[in-house]
Each structure stands twice: as C-alpha cells, then as structure tokens.
Design a protein around this motif. Structure first.
Motif, PDB file in Angstrom:
ATOM      1  N   SER A   1       5.550  19.913  22.346  1.00 60.82           N
ATOM      2  CA  SER A   1       7.122  20.665  22.295  1.00 60.82           C
ATOM      3  C   SER A   1       6.735  20.699  20.834  1.00 60.82           C
ATOM      4  CB  SER A   1       7.805  19.013  22.711  1.00 60.82           C
ATOM      5  OG  SER A   1       7.351  18.557  21.491  1.00 60.82           O
TER       6      SER A   1
ATOM      7  N   ARG B   1       6.027  28.307  27.513  1.00 58.93           N
ATOM      8  CA  ARG B   1       5.867  27.221  28.248  1.00 58.93           C
ATOM      9  C   ARG B   1       5.787  26.761  28.637  1.00 58.93           C
ATOM     10  NH1 ARG B   1      11.657  26.711  27.208  1.00 58.93           N
ATOM     11  NH2 ARG B   1      13.197  28.468  26.300  1.00 58.93           N
TER      12      ARG B   1
ATOM     13  N   GLU C   1       7.882  28.338  22.990  1.00 61.64           N
ATOM     14  CA  GLU C   1       8.733  28.866  23.651  1.00 61.64           C
ATOM     15  C   GLU C   1       8.870  30.566  24.092  1.00 61.64           C
ATOM     16  OE1 GLU C   1      10.622  30.359  20.048  1.00 61.64           O
ATOM     17  OE2 GLU C   1      11.377  28.748  19.693  1.00 61.64           O
TER      18      GLU C   1
END
Ligand SMILES: Nc1ncnc2c1ncn2[C@@H]1O[C@H](COP(=O)(O)OP(=O)(O)OP(=O)(O)O)[C@@H](O)[C@H]1O
Ligand SMILES: [Mg+2]
Length: 290
Positions: free
Chosen positions: A86, A139, A136
């Motif tokens: 992340s 995902r 981004e």
C-alpha cells in the motif's frame, strides 16, 4: 469441438454441453490473483476433466512474490525482492538493502502488463514514484526486485511424470540495448525488436542449472501438462528465476509456440502433447481422443 467462452457464458455453456474434456485457456475474470483458478475450480466442482494445472498451482503462479518465496525455500536462486502492499508502506522504504537498479512490477500480472521500458529505478525516489503509480493503476501490491542485467531466457515444459523441457530459448534484443527488458513494448513489436535463439547458446553449466530450477518449480507448485518459466542469467553467469506461467499463451506469437517450432515440433504436436498429458490422468477419457 465446442467453444465454451468465458465468464457467465462459460457457466451456461458448460452446463448445457456434454464435453469429454475441456482444453483450458481461460485467464479468468477480474484482477484477482486467483483469477486463473476460476475455470478449473468450476470444472473440478462439476467433475469435468480439463487440461493444465489445477486451481492451486494457477493461483500461486500468478502471485510472483509467493512463488519466489516457495522457490527460494527449495534452493532455486531468484533475485532479491520486497513487496509494497500500500502507499502507506512506501514510507518504510522496504527496498533498503536491495541492490540497485531495481525493477518495479505489479505482483499479480502477466504478459508484461505494467512492465515497461521505464520500469527500472536507479534511486529510492524513483522506486517510490514508480511503485506509487503501479499501486494506483493496478490496485494490487507492487513487487520491487533486483534487476539482473544479463541474458533473457525462457523455458517451455510439457508433460508429467516427468515433465520434459521442450526448449530453453534466449531472447536477444536486435539492437544493443543497455538494461534490456522484455517489456510490453518489446512483446508488441517482437518481430522487429528481438531474435529468438533456441536452443540457447549458453554455457552447459547454466543450461543445466536452468533445467534443474525449472523442474523444481514445476513440481513445487504441482504444475501439470505444460508451463513456461522465465529466467535471467546474471553477469556472474548464474541463473536467476523470475516467474512461472502455469497457463502459458498458445497463440502463434507466444514464446512457448515459437520455441517449440524452433526445435522441430509442429503446432498440432504441441497442442496434442498437452492434451495427451491431461488425458492420461482421467481413466474415463481413455480411448476417446480423435
Ligand atoms: N528482476 C528482473 N531482472 C531483469 N529483468 C527482469 C526482472 N523482472 C522482470 N524483468 C524483465 O521484465 C520481463 C517481464 O517480467 P515478468 O516475466 O516478471 O512479467 P510477466 O508479465 O509475468 O511476463 P509474461 O509475459 O511472461 O507473463 C522479463 O521477461 C524481463 O525481461
Ligand atoms: Mg514473464
């Protein structure tokens, strides 16, 4: 022969059409890392024979970091790597300790999706920017991996007990290229940009190592019928495992087909070898092939 389609139409068709065996080429739906397991899982539930690997091998094979972790435990050399799950994890810079340059790629893709000529990073700032972009756009987690600057090699395997190596093929850029990447751009224009050399003219020792590593990974994942594995040969002359494709493409432009033709197979011969390997595990199919 009946085409079963994909997604919901596959579900409708497979319930409607009596089939002896499914020749599976389905990559599944969505961007889930288990997407290639979808069709084989349905076929297993319905008790329908099919070609190729089972859901577990297909799901693991699409998860590059997990595959590398398993391969490494079995003594298969693979470039150093870390995973960024992340944008929050970016600030931890988990790539510290890895040797630059690094290559930044989506953790669960194939066909060089997300791997471009610009995927290399020479500094922490570049890693951060490129990893953020992949997080981004795709995902899914990002894999940051040490870039092995050396020969590009791909290995085709067909059969079971034991699987046999169809060929070890070297992919050579036509123009001398610093930091060659067999990227999306190159795969799209392969006719002009690369030469394929099969059998690969590499030292006997490294060819042997590539073969041993290929067999280990094939067996470790429990692959069946066919697979294709990618390696790089480092400046140290040693083989580094990159990834396995338990469901490799079978189009006329795909590496497995190119390699098979180069070593004297026919396209039909390759498809039949995969089919025969599969049929061998289903007694109910015996004697039913055309
Ligand atoms: N660690 C690395 N060192 C050197 N080159 C790399 C590395 N990782 C990826 N590459 C380059 O990027 C290409 C694509 O990477 P990889 O095989 O991981 O992606 P893929 O999209 O799953 O490929 P495929 O089309 O075989 O499914 C490799 O064939 C190689 O040229
Ligand atoms: Mg690959």
């Amino acid at each position: 022969m009946v085409r079963l389609g994909g997604g919901v139409s596959f579900l409708d068709n497979v319930r409607r059409s009596p089939v002896d065996i499914v020749f599976n080429i389905a990559e599944g739906r969505g961007s889930y890392r288990s997407r290639e397991a979808q069709v084989p899982a349905v076929l297993e539930m319905l008790g329908i024979p099919y070609t190729g690997s089972d859901p577990l091998a297909l799901a693991i094979g699409l998860d590059k970091p997990l595959t590398k972790r398993l391969a490494a435990t079995d003594g298969v050399r693979t470039p150093g790597w870390c995973v960024v799950g992340s944008t929050v994890e970016l600030s931890e810079e988990p790539w510290q300790g890895l040797k630059f340059p690094l290559i930044i790629k989506p953790a669960y893709e194939g066909s060089s999706k997300g791997i471009r000529l610009t995927s290399l990073a020479g500094s922490a700032r570049e890693v951060e920017a490129k990893a953020r972009r992949i997080l981004e756009d795709y995902r899914q987690p990002v894999m940051v991996e040490e870039f092995i600057d050396g020969d590009e090699v791909t290995v085709g395997m067909v059969g079971n007990a034991p699987p046999r190596v169809v060929g070890i093929m070297r992919v050579l850029p036509r123009k001398p290229t610093e930091h060659f990447i067999y990227s999306l751009e190159v795969k799209k224009d392969y006719v002009n940009l690369v030469d394929y050399e099969c059998p690969a003219q590499l030292a006997e020792g490294v060819l042997r190592e590539i073969e041993v590593f290929s067999l280990k990974v094939f067996r470790l994942l429990g692959c069946r019928d066919f697979s294709r594995l990618d390696f790089r040969v480092g400046p140290d002359g040693r083989a580094y495992f990159l990834e396995i494709n338990p469901l490799p493409g079978l189009g006329s432009y795909s590496d497995l087909v190119i390699m098979a033709l180069k070593v004297g197979w026919t396209y039909e011969g390759l498809i039949n070898a995969v089919l025969e390997a599969a049929v061998g595990r289903y007694p109910q199919c015996a004697g039913r092939l055309p």
